[in-house]
Design a protein around this motif. Structure first.
Motif, short mmCIF file in Angstrom:
data_model
loop_
_atom_site.label_atom_id
_atom_site.label_comp_id
_atom_site.label_asym_id
_atom_site.label_seq_id
_atom_site.Cartn_x
_atom_site.Cartn_y
_atom_site.Cartn_z
N ARG A 53 9.69 8.52 6.73
CA ARG A 53 8.61 7.51 6.82
C ARG A 53 7.92 7.34 5.46
O ARG A 53 7.55 6.24 5.09
N ALA A 54 7.78 8.45 4.74
CA ALA A 54 7.13 8.38 3.42
C ALA A 54 7.98 7.55 2.45
O ALA A 54 7.44 6.82 1.62
N GLN A 55 9.31 7.67 2.58
CA GLN A 55 10.19 6.90 1.70
C GLN A 55 10.04 5.39 1.96
O GLN A 55 10.12 4.59 1.05
N ILE A 57 7.30 4.02 2.83
CA ILE A 57 6.04 3.66 2.16
C ILE A 57 6.26 3.49 0.67
O ILE A 57 5.75 2.56 0.06
N SER A 58 7.06 4.39 0.07
CA SER A 58 7.21 4.33 -1.38
C SER A 58 7.95 3.09 -1.84
O SER A 58 7.93 2.76 -3.02
N PRO A 61 4.47 -1.53 -2.78
CA PRO A 61 3.71 -1.32 -4.02
C PRO A 61 2.69 -0.19 -3.84
O PRO A 61 2.07 -0.10 -2.78
N ILE A 62 2.55 0.65 -4.87
CA ILE A 62 1.67 1.82 -4.77
C ILE A 62 0.22 1.43 -4.55
O ILE A 62 -0.43 1.91 -3.65
N HIS A 63 -0.28 0.55 -5.38
CA HIS A 63 -1.69 0.19 -5.26
C HIS A 63 -1.84 -1.26 -4.81
O HIS A 63 -2.50 -2.05 -5.47
N ARG A 68 -4.34 -1.51 0.50
CA ARG A 68 -5.28 -0.41 0.30
C ARG A 68 -6.71 -0.82 0.63
O ARG A 68 -7.51 -0.02 1.03
N TRP A 69 -7.03 -2.09 0.43
CA TRP A 69 -8.41 -2.55 0.60
C TRP A 69 -8.46 -3.76 1.53
O TRP A 69 -8.77 -4.86 1.07
N ARG B 19 3.60 8.89 -7.29
CA ARG B 19 3.66 9.64 -6.03
C ARG B 19 4.60 10.82 -6.22
O ARG B 19 5.45 10.81 -7.09
N LEU B 59 1.43 11.28 6.28
CA LEU B 59 1.63 10.01 5.57
C LEU B 59 0.35 9.58 4.85
O LEU B 59 0.41 9.05 3.74
N TYR B 62 0.20 11.56 1.81
CA TYR B 62 1.14 11.02 0.83
C TYR B 62 0.50 9.88 0.03
O TYR B 62 0.64 9.78 -1.18
#
Lengths: 131, 190
Positions: A53-55, A57-58, A61-63, A68-69, B19, B59, B62
């Motif tokens: 699942r983390a992959q 997410i990666s 885009p990170i930010h 994020r907002w 990350r 998550l 992460y």
């Protein structure tokens, strides 16, 4: 090095437990709790599922501002809407002011024409009277 | 390698623009999965929802790892977020399924016949008794006896006054002892 304060405290506790059976019972109950609450094993392949699942997410885009907002996204939309609305209102006011100015100019021009016409008529009347 | 094995070359700072790699993150998950799952499971009493919550916690970690500054910070973050998310999930489930039934469960009567006679009866009995506590009492108790945290640390982790933590602990222990004594009598009388 032995912490003297801790050592004394422990000895005091030991003495208390010897004299007070309820303190021993309490300690035994707390130990029973500790034994019963030992960490459990996580489900099989738990780490694999989390890493997968983390992959996912990666790949995003990170930010990413919008992810994020999310609240800021709405704030930006609200500010844009407000800017457009107030821009429209100001433009409307400006158009009204120009139209008013134009009308005033028209009235002034009409008054000037009327005034000069009256002046000409008056001159004619005066010259006829003198003749 | 440190407790988590993550960024062991820079143990003082997790803050980084990038990350962690999959391997680093896997090590972090493997180091803490048992603790996180246990907290979630013991608050929720449902392995499926507990796994869901535990996965979501990792998550979120992460995503937020670049804001955490040390291994201690990560550990405190994991405990705090797991407790809060598990309590939220429990409340959400209670309001969704049957609020009245959940309320009843908090005050349920212990029936001796529900406890089986397995060799680990002492542990099972304690787990069963803990399940009768409110989610907040249970969370405080878990942090105290599963995580071996001091009341001051629990207060910091749960952003709760120290007096409240102590009061939750005392009330939980008193309740547990009373229920254990009652259960003991019921078992003795068959």
């Amino acid at each position: 090095m032995v912490d003297f304060k801790k050592f004394v405290k422990r000895r005091q506790n030991d003495a208390l437990e010897i004299n007070d059976p309820s303190a021993t019972e309490e300690a035994a109950f707390e130990q029973e709790l500790r034994n019963a609450l030992r960490p459990l094993l996580a489900p099989e392949n738990f780490a694999d599922r989390v890493v997968a699942r983390a992959q996912e997410i990666s790949l995003q885009p990170i930010h990413s501002f919008s992810t994020r907002w999310p609240i800021s996204r709405w704030a930006v939309a609200a500010v844009l809407l407000l800017t457009i609305a107030s821009g429209g209102y100001l433009e409307h006011q400006r158009a009204r002011r120009i139209a008013g100015e134009h009308a005033r100019q028209q009235v002034l021009l009409a008054l000037q024409i009327t005034s000069s016409t009256l002046q000409a008529v008056r001159s004619k009347v005066d010259s006829n009277a003198s003749n | 390698m440190g407790e988590m094995g993550l960024r062991s070359a820079h143990p003082k700072s997790f803050a980084s623009s990038a990350r962690p790699s999959s391997q680093e993150f896997r090590e972090l998950v493997e180091a803490h999965q048992s603790r996180v799952f246990s907290i979630a499971f013991r608050i929720l009493e449902d392995p499926w929802t507990a796994e869901e919550v535990a996965q979501d916690v990792f998550l979120a970690l992460y995503r937020d790892l670049d804001r955490l500054e040390s291994e201690e910070h990560v550990l405190a973050w994991l405990r705090r977020v797991t407790v809060h998310r598990a309590i939220d999930a429990r409340r959400h489930r209670a309001s969704r399924v049957d609020f009245a039934a959940e309320e009843f469960r908090e005050d349920r009567t212990i029936v001796a016949s529900e406890i089986d006679a397995s060799p680990s009866i002492a542990s099972r009995r304690v787990e069963y008794l803990i399940a009768t506590l409110s989610p907040t009492q249970r969370a405080v108790l878990l942090l105290r006896y599963q995580e071996d945290m001091l009341p001051t640390e629990i207060a910091t982790t749960l952003a709760m006054p120290l007096g409240t933590v102590k009061s939750h602990l005392q009330r939980a222990l008193k309740l547990l002892r009373a229920k254990a004594a009652r259960l003991q009598k019921e078992v003795a009388h068959g």
